[in-house]
Design a protein around this motif. Structure first.
Motif, short mmCIF file in Angstrom:
data_model
loop_
_atom_site.label_atom_id
_atom_site.label_comp_id
_atom_site.label_asym_id
_atom_site.label_seq_id
_atom_site.Cartn_x
_atom_site.Cartn_y
_atom_site.Cartn_z
N GLU A 128 15.13 -7.15 5.07
CA GLU A 128 15.80 -7.92 5.09
C GLU A 128 15.70 -8.13 6.56
N TRP A 129 15.90 -7.18 7.80
CA TRP A 129 16.14 -7.46 8.75
C TRP A 129 15.17 -7.52 9.75
N SER A 130 13.44 -7.89 9.14
CA SER A 130 12.63 -7.75 10.01
C SER A 130 12.39 -9.62 9.95
N VAL A 131 13.12 -9.99 9.06
CA VAL A 131 12.66 -11.21 8.65
C VAL A 131 14.45 -12.37 9.60
N GLN A 132 15.20 -11.64 9.75
CA GLN A 132 16.09 -12.13 10.51
C GLN A 132 15.65 -11.83 12.15
N GLN A 133 14.11 -11.12 12.01
CA GLN A 133 14.68 -10.69 13.83
C GLN A 133 12.94 -11.47 14.07
N GLY A 134 12.74 -12.36 12.35
CA GLY A 134 11.39 -13.39 13.32
C GLY A 134 10.07 -12.70 12.88
N ILE A 135 10.07 -11.19 12.61
CA ILE A 135 9.02 -10.36 12.80
C ILE A 135 8.23 -10.11 11.22
N LEU A 136 7.13 -10.97 10.70
CA LEU A 136 6.57 -11.62 9.76
C LEU A 136 6.03 -10.60 9.34
N GLY A 137 6.04 -10.32 7.53
CA GLY A 137 5.12 -10.23 6.77
C GLY A 137 5.48 -9.17 5.79
N LEU A 138 6.95 -9.28 5.42
CA LEU A 138 7.41 -7.83 4.90
C LEU A 138 8.27 -8.38 3.99
N GLU A 139 8.19 -10.58 3.63
CA GLU A 139 9.12 -10.62 3.10
C GLU A 139 8.74 -10.78 1.30
N ASN A 140 7.53 -10.44 1.39
CA ASN A 140 7.04 -11.12 -0.47
C ASN A 140 7.33 -9.69 -1.02
N LEU A 141 7.76 -8.40 0.07
CA LEU A 141 8.16 -7.20 -1.00
C LEU A 141 9.54 -7.24 -0.60
N ALA A 142 10.15 -7.85 -0.40
CA ALA A 142 12.29 -8.21 -0.63
C ALA A 142 12.53 -7.59 -1.27
N LEU A 143 14.14 -6.94 -1.53
CA LEU A 143 14.70 -5.91 -2.76
C LEU A 143 13.42 -4.87 -3.69
N ILE A 144 12.23 -4.72 -3.13
CA ILE A 144 11.86 -3.63 -3.62
C ILE A 144 12.56 -2.32 -3.20
N PRO A 145 13.41 -1.82 -4.07
CA PRO A 145 14.85 -0.63 -3.97
C PRO A 145 13.58 0.84 -3.60
N GLY A 146 14.49 1.47 -2.54
CA GLY A 146 13.56 2.85 -2.65
C GLY A 146 13.35 2.73 -0.89
N THR A 147 13.26 4.03 -0.29
CA THR A 147 13.14 4.54 1.50
C THR A 147 11.69 3.89 1.33
N VAL A 148 12.18 3.44 2.80
CA VAL A 148 10.60 3.50 3.51
C VAL A 148 9.16 4.71 3.15
N GLY A 149 9.94 5.86 3.18
CA GLY A 149 8.93 6.89 3.15
C GLY A 149 8.10 7.33 1.30
N ALA A 158 -4.74 15.00 -3.54
CA ALA A 158 -5.49 15.77 -2.16
C ALA A 158 -3.95 15.77 -1.32
N LEU A 159 -2.13 15.23 -0.95
CA LEU A 159 -1.42 15.33 -0.61
C LEU A 159 -0.49 16.59 -1.25
N LYS A 160 -1.12 15.97 -2.40
CA LYS A 160 0.68 15.86 -3.53
C LYS A 160 1.15 17.24 -3.00
N ASP A 161 2.50 17.70 -3.19
CA ASP A 161 3.13 18.82 -2.59
C ASP A 161 2.94 19.69 -1.37
N LYS A 162 1.95 18.73 -0.50
CA LYS A 162 1.39 19.19 0.72
C LYS A 162 1.58 18.53 1.70
N ALA A 163 2.79 17.32 1.24
CA ALA A 163 2.81 16.53 2.11
C ALA A 163 4.62 16.24 2.46
N LEU A 164 5.28 15.95 3.55
CA LEU A 164 6.45 15.17 3.36
C LEU A 164 6.57 14.38 4.44
N ILE A 165 6.77 12.84 4.20
CA ILE A 165 6.77 11.98 5.02
C ILE A 165 7.73 11.88 5.85
#
Length: 355
Positions: A102-123, A174-181
């Motif tokens: 939502e913030w990116s679209v409001q700022q005119g930074i485009l390309g994420l709009e199709n992924l709107a309202l997918i629940p969860g965190t960036v990580g 390969a990185l399952k249980d070995k990395a925290l984003i």
């Protein structure tokens, strides 16, 4: 080694999973700074504890109480930079994904709009390679930064190194249980072009703006997907099956009207929700769990569901789809046992096991 002072013992996990299941964690830890990770993991490994990272808990099914440390990712912060041709977003992993879009679209930074309202965190987005309406995380990702458990330091991966595939990445293998984003960096071109290949967006027409796409996606998702604050759910429970041409032709003999979408390497995706709906399973219930009335791909907690109730509904759907279409639906939701993620087939069995 002494327990870190901000570790919480015997914590309820209902507030941290969108199914609102009544599981508990032996320990809970609220992660707010990457610098906390070194001490935390020294303690975890000194005590041989399993660990699990949750953001909003929107893509997990907690099968039972967790026997180790549940880390709630609350890392925050967004940094914006740009060149003549591109915008670059550097986003902490605990940021809320719908709010970022939502913030990116409001700022005119485009390309994420199709992924709107997918629940969860960036990580969580790179782990699952989230996608919707013709766009995937892989299309806009520039880099993923993570804390290496073995090296006890921050490391980075390019999109190619992330091994993105349909709802998949290196973080599941390969990185399952070995990395925290800890951070995800995005590259969004200033030469924006609308992605209108999926039904519901085509009707907007070729001149559609990013704001119109954003609003249309929001409307479609709100119409189909229940608010987890009102009705516990984890979004789309199953992946759309990916078929080769022979499999697709065989299926279309049975159901010629099934929606088909292009996938990688000449394969095709078919709509799992459409198959479930065709079997008349919307509204099907077992115990406190059921199939959502408006979206067959979503399993819901009607208030007092247990993990066993949800598993029973899942098994029934998989059995019916196998019997009628000879397809095995694979869960998109991650199954979490007492010591970490488990293979869904180990818990559910496979409907095609006798074949």
């Amino acid at each position: 080694m002494n327990q870190p002072s901000d570790v919480i013992s015997d914590a309820a996990l209902a507030p941290y999973n969108s199914f609102s299941l009544q599981a508990r964690a032996r320990y809970l830890y609220l992660l707010r700074e990457p610098a906390q990770l070194t001490e935390l993991f020294r303690w975890i490994y000194a005590n041989d504890l399993p660990w699990l990272v949750l953001g909003s808990g929107s893509n997990v099914l907690l099968l039972e109480d967790f026997a180790g440390v549940v880390i709630i990712n609350q890392l925050a912060g967004i940094t914006l930079s740009e060149t003549k041709s591109d915008y670059y977003l550097d986003v902490a992993a605990g940021e809320d994904w719908p709010s970022l879009v939502e913030w990116s679209v409001q700022q005119g930074i485009l390309g994420l709009e199709n992924l709107a309202l997918i629940p969860g965190t960036v990580g969580a987005a790179p782990v699952q390679n989230i996608g919707a309406y013709g766009v995937e995380l892989a299309d806009v990702c520039q880099q993923v930064e993570f804390f290496s458990i073995a090296e006890q330091q921050q490391q980075c991966l390019s999109p190619a190194q992330c091994e993105f595939a349909y709802r998949d990445s290196i973080f599941k293998h390969a990185l399952k249980d070995k990395a925290l984003i800890t951070r995800v960096k995005f590259r969004l071109t200033k030469q924006w072009q609308a992605k209108l290949n999926y039904g519901g967006l085509r009707e907007l027409g070729e001149g559609a703006s990013a704001q119109q796409i954003f609003q249309q996606v929001i409307g479609m998702r709100q119409q189909k997907l229940p608010d987890p604050k009102v009705l516990g759910n984890a979004g789309s429970f199953f992946k759309n099956p990916v078929l080769n041409q022979q499999q697709l032709q065989q299926l279309m003999v049975k159901v010629p009207a099934i929606p088909v979408y292009p996938a990688s390497a000449g394969s095709s995706k078919v709509a799992a929700g459409w198959l479930i709906d065709r079997l008349g399973l919307k509204g099907f219930q077992h115990g406190g769990a059921g199939v959502h009335q408006q979206q067959a791909l979503v399993l819901v907690n009607h208030g007092q569901a247990t993990a066993a109730d949800i598993l029973s509904v899942c098994r029934h759907i998989r059995h019916q789809v196998w019997q009628n279409f000879a397809l095995v639906l694979e869960p998109e939701v991650r199954f979490i046992g007492a010591h970490g993620e488990v293979n869904p087939d180990t818990v559910l069995g496979r409907p095609d096991a006798s074949q």
